[in-house]
Design an enzyme around this catalytic site. Structure first.
Site, short mmCIF file in Angstrom:
data_model
loop_
_atom_site.label_atom_id
_atom_site.label_comp_id
_atom_site.label_asym_id
_atom_site.label_seq_id
_atom_site.Cartn_x
_atom_site.Cartn_y
_atom_site.Cartn_z
N LYS A 94 0.86 -1.19 0.00
CA LYS A 94 0.00 0.00 0.00
C LYS A 94 0.89 1.22 0.00
O LYS A 94 1.82 1.32 0.79
CB LYS A 94 -0.88 -0.01 1.27
N LYS A 130 5.39 1.77 -3.13
CA LYS A 130 5.33 3.12 -3.71
C LYS A 130 5.62 3.00 -5.19
O LYS A 130 6.31 2.08 -5.62
CB LYS A 130 6.40 4.02 -3.07
N ASP A 170 0.04 10.80 -4.58
CA ASP A 170 1.19 11.43 -3.93
C ASP A 170 1.45 12.69 -4.76
O ASP A 170 0.53 13.16 -5.46
CB ASP A 170 2.40 10.47 -3.91
N THR A 213 -4.38 13.64 5.23
CA THR A 213 -2.95 13.80 5.54
C THR A 213 -2.69 15.13 6.25
O THR A 213 -2.00 15.17 7.28
CB THR A 213 -2.11 13.70 4.25
N SER A 383 -6.81 5.85 3.72
CA SER A 383 -6.83 4.93 2.57
C SER A 383 -7.18 3.52 3.04
O SER A 383 -7.92 2.80 2.38
CB SER A 383 -5.46 4.89 1.89
P1 NDP Z 1 0.83 17.78 -4.38
O1 NDP Z 1 1.27 17.41 -5.73
O2 NDP Z 1 -0.62 17.99 -4.10
O3 NDP Z 1 1.58 19.10 -3.90
C1 NDP Z 1 2.98 19.13 -3.83
C2 NDP Z 1 3.39 20.53 -3.40
O4 NDP Z 1 4.79 20.51 -3.11
C3 NDP Z 1 3.19 21.57 -4.49
O5 NDP Z 1 3.00 22.82 -3.90
C4 NDP Z 1 4.55 21.51 -5.22
O6 NDP Z 1 4.88 22.68 -5.94
C5 NDP Z 1 5.49 21.33 -4.05
N1 NDP Z 1 6.69 20.62 -4.52
C6 NDP Z 1 6.73 19.41 -5.11
N2 NDP Z 1 8.01 19.09 -5.44
C7 NDP Z 1 8.75 20.13 -5.02
C8 NDP Z 1 10.14 20.40 -5.06
N3 NDP Z 1 10.99 19.53 -5.59
N4 NDP Z 1 10.57 21.58 -4.52
C9 NDP Z 1 9.69 22.47 -3.98
N5 NDP Z 1 8.36 22.27 -3.92
C10 NDP Z 1 7.91 21.12 -4.44
O7 NDP Z 1 1.41 16.65 -3.40
P2 NDP Z 1 0.98 16.28 -1.91
O8 NDP Z 1 0.52 17.48 -1.19
O9 NDP Z 1 0.11 15.09 -1.97
O10 NDP Z 1 2.38 15.79 -1.31
C11 NDP Z 1 3.26 16.64 -0.60
C12 NDP Z 1 4.17 15.81 0.28
O11 NDP Z 1 3.39 15.05 1.20
C13 NDP Z 1 5.04 14.77 -0.45
O12 NDP Z 1 6.26 14.63 0.23
C14 NDP Z 1 4.23 13.49 -0.32
O13 NDP Z 1 5.05 12.35 -0.43
C15 NDP Z 1 3.71 13.67 1.11
N6 NDP Z 1 2.53 12.88 1.47
C16 NDP Z 1 1.38 12.93 0.75
C17 NDP Z 1 0.28 12.21 1.16
C18 NDP Z 1 -1.03 12.30 0.47
O14 NDP Z 1 -1.99 11.70 0.96
N7 NDP Z 1 -1.16 13.03 -0.63
C19 NDP Z 1 0.35 11.31 2.32
C20 NDP Z 1 1.58 11.40 3.05
C21 NDP Z 1 2.62 12.14 2.62
P3 NDP Z 1 4.68 22.75 -7.54
O15 NDP Z 1 3.20 22.94 -7.72
O16 NDP Z 1 5.51 23.89 -7.97
O17 NDP Z 1 5.16 21.43 -8.06
O1 2IT Z 2 3.06 8.88 1.52
C1 2IT Z 2 1.91 8.46 1.72
O2 2IT Z 2 1.58 7.95 2.79
C2 2IT Z 2 0.93 8.63 0.64
N1 2IT Z 2 1.24 9.21 -0.39
C3 2IT Z 2 -0.45 8.06 0.79
C4 2IT Z 2 -0.45 6.59 0.49
C5 2IT Z 2 -1.80 5.93 0.44
O3 2IT Z 2 -1.81 4.76 0.08
O4 2IT Z 2 -2.82 6.57 0.75
#
Ligand code: NDP
Ligand code: 2IT
Length: 451
Positions: A94, A130, A170, A213, A383
């Site tokens: 997952k 992943k 993600d 999250t 999830s």
């Molecule tokens: P999104 O794609 O919704 O948003 C990502 C954000 O981070 C955007 O603002 C993006 O900017 C910025 N970003 C991405 N890459 C970079 C970079 N290299 N340098 C600077 N800014 C960057 O993703 P999420 O919000 O879902 O994910 C954000 C983080 O949270 C990640 O680390 C992900 O692994 C983690 N995460 C997500 C979960 C989920 O449920 N979605 C669960 C747990 C963790 P721009 O628009 O310019 O790309």
């Molecule tokens: O980093 C994470 O935990 C996620 N991007 C969410 C994974 C999931 O299966 O909901």
């Protein structure tokens, strides 16, 4: 590998580095866990003899494949897709899918490794995986994104399944991409199953999954503050990112009476000393999802806000920091600056956003530090609850799920706290999360024998 048992961190890491040459993010994630687990297993020979940590650091399976698609100008494009199935000792693989040009095998291996411990900590039966691709959704039309997602799923479908491996979103993968991929999976297999989470509510998605999250990382922060008799109310909070995690974290901080003063994207950050309130957060959500715009536009729209091009927000004085963008976005220097400006709590919404030197500074300063694998586990936990609803072929109510998210985060906090609290009362949540996450997976692996 057999000769190098996990009795010494350097020996163990030399083996990992040799076998995974050049995969620096993977080395970093493994080192962070091994630094806590190796001392802890010294008086537990069953884990050492069975080489449990060595096995966890070797993915069960790595799938890599070509993804061909046609852009709107009829050019043929080629990307590389992956699914890393790290460990399924306690449940089906997952974890999310990331679409970003920076995606490499190393990044997905670090994420799949971390996911194994995170999913264990939730208390739900989920293994760790992943995947993703080096595809850049930015600037692409909906049709291009659809064709890419369909092509990606045309290979991925044979490796996943509701009881095998359940991907989700993600970075770069949200509701739109999940919809296109679910549609293609259903078309190829002629099966309507819970093969993906983060689905739309119309076709088997769960209430509260989008929020989970960011809200979860704020709840974890709240639980940490409560151990010191403190609360979010009245605190100045610096947040990075402006995607799914960042915007829902910002929303919950507002609900709790905190003031969010920054958000960012990969072009820079906005600083709004008046506070990014709920209405402004809603404006950003619309900007980033419906219009697919840039955070810079915020400063043009709201007077008093400033855009800082190419910069991260960690030098802005604050009480609390929530990195919610990407890995290694808080360096040692950034951590030092946060501490010298009075920051006393960090809750990681992103995965591995603080580098190891930065983490060590936070722990040495004994501030509240919520590591990603605990603090951002609310997303994958919801999830897991989406999977349960799909298995039951029923949908649970929003209120019930809201309470379940809150209680799940309390459970994660409790497990990390109990395994991380030290003699002087300080809680090292990094160690707590690593050890509590490790133990459940390790015990399941011992039960299976040598597999
Ligand atoms: P999104 O794609 O919704 O948003 C990502 C954000 O981070 C955007 O603002 C993006 O900017 C910025 N970003 C991405 N890459 C970079 C970079 N290299 N340098 C600077 N800014 C960057 O993703 P999420 O919000 O879902 O994910 C954000 C983080 O949270 C990640 O680390 C992900 O692994 C983690 N995460 C997500 C979960 C989920 O449920 N979605 C669960 C747990 C963790 P721009 O628009 O310019 O790309
Ligand atoms: O980093 C994470 O935990 C996620 N991007 C969410 C994974 C999931 O299966 O909901």
């Amino acid at each position: 590998m057999c000769a190098k048992r996990a009795t010494n961190l350097d020996t163990f890491m030399n083996g990992v580095i040799e076998r995974n040459a050049g995969e620096t993010e993977f080395h970093q994630a493994v080192r962070e866990v091994a630094a806590d687990v190796i001392p802890w297993i010294q008086d537990k020979p069953e884990y050492i003899e069975a080489q449990v940590l060595e096995r966890m650091a070797e993915p069960d399976r790595i799938v890599s494949f070509r993804v061909c698609w046609e852009d709107d100008n009829h050019n043929i494009r080629v990307n590389r897709g992956y699914r890393i199935q790290n460990n399924n000792a306690i449940g089906p693989y997952k974890g999310g899918l990331r679409f970003h040009p920076s995606v490499t095998q190393s990044i997905l291996k670090f994420l799949a490794f971390e996911q194994t411990f995170k999913n264990s900590l939730t208390g739900l039966p989920m293994g760790g995986g992943k995947g993703g691709a080096d595809f850049n959704p930015k600037g692409k039309s909906n049709s291009e994104v659809m064709r890419f997602c369909q092509s990606f799923m045309t290979e991925l479908y044979r490796h996943v399944g509701a009881d095998t491996d359940v991907p989700a979103g993600d970075i770069g993968v949200g509701g739109r991409e999940i919809g296109y991929m679910f549609g293609q999976y259903k078309r190829i297999t002629n099966q309507f199953t819970g093969v993906l989470t983060g689905k739309g509510l119309e076709y088997g998605g769960s209430e509260m999954r989008p929020e989970a999250t960011g809200y979860g990382a704020s709840y974890f922060l709240e639980d940490m503050l409560h151990t010191r008799g403190d609360a979010i109310e009245g605190k100045k909070v610096v947040i990075s990112g402006s995607g799914n995690v960042a915007t829902f974290a910002a929303e919950k901080i507002n609900h709790r009476g905190g003031t969010v003063i920054t958000l960012s994207d990969s072009s820079g950050f906005v600083h709004d000393p008046d506070g990014i309130d709920i209405e402004k957060v809603a404006w950003i959500k619309e900007l980033k999802t419906a219009r697919r715009g840039r955070i810079k536009e915020y400063a043009d729209h709201f007077p008093g806000a400033e855009f800082h091009e190419g910069k991260r927000p960690w030098h802005v004085p604050c009480d609390i920091a929530m990195p919610c963008a990407t890995q290694n976005e808080i360096s040692e220097d950034d951590a030092r600056s946060l501490l010298s400006n009075g920051c006393t709590a960090v809750s990681e919404g992103a995965n591995m956003p603080t580098d190891i030197a930065g983490i060590n500074l936070f722990l040495d300063a004994k501030i509240l530090f919520g590591p990603a694998k605990a603090a951002n586990a609310g997303g994958v936990a919801m999830s897991g609850l989406e999977m349960s609803q799909n298995s039951e072929r029923r949908s649970w109510g929003q209120e019930q799920l809201r309470e379940l998210l809150r209680s799940t985060m309390d459970g994660i906090h409790k497990r990390a706290y109990e395994a991380g609290v030290e003699a002087d009362g300080y809680c090292n949540y990094v160690r707590g999360a690593n050890i509590a996450g490790f133990k459940k997976v390790a015990d399941a692996m011992l039960a299976f024998g040598v597999v």
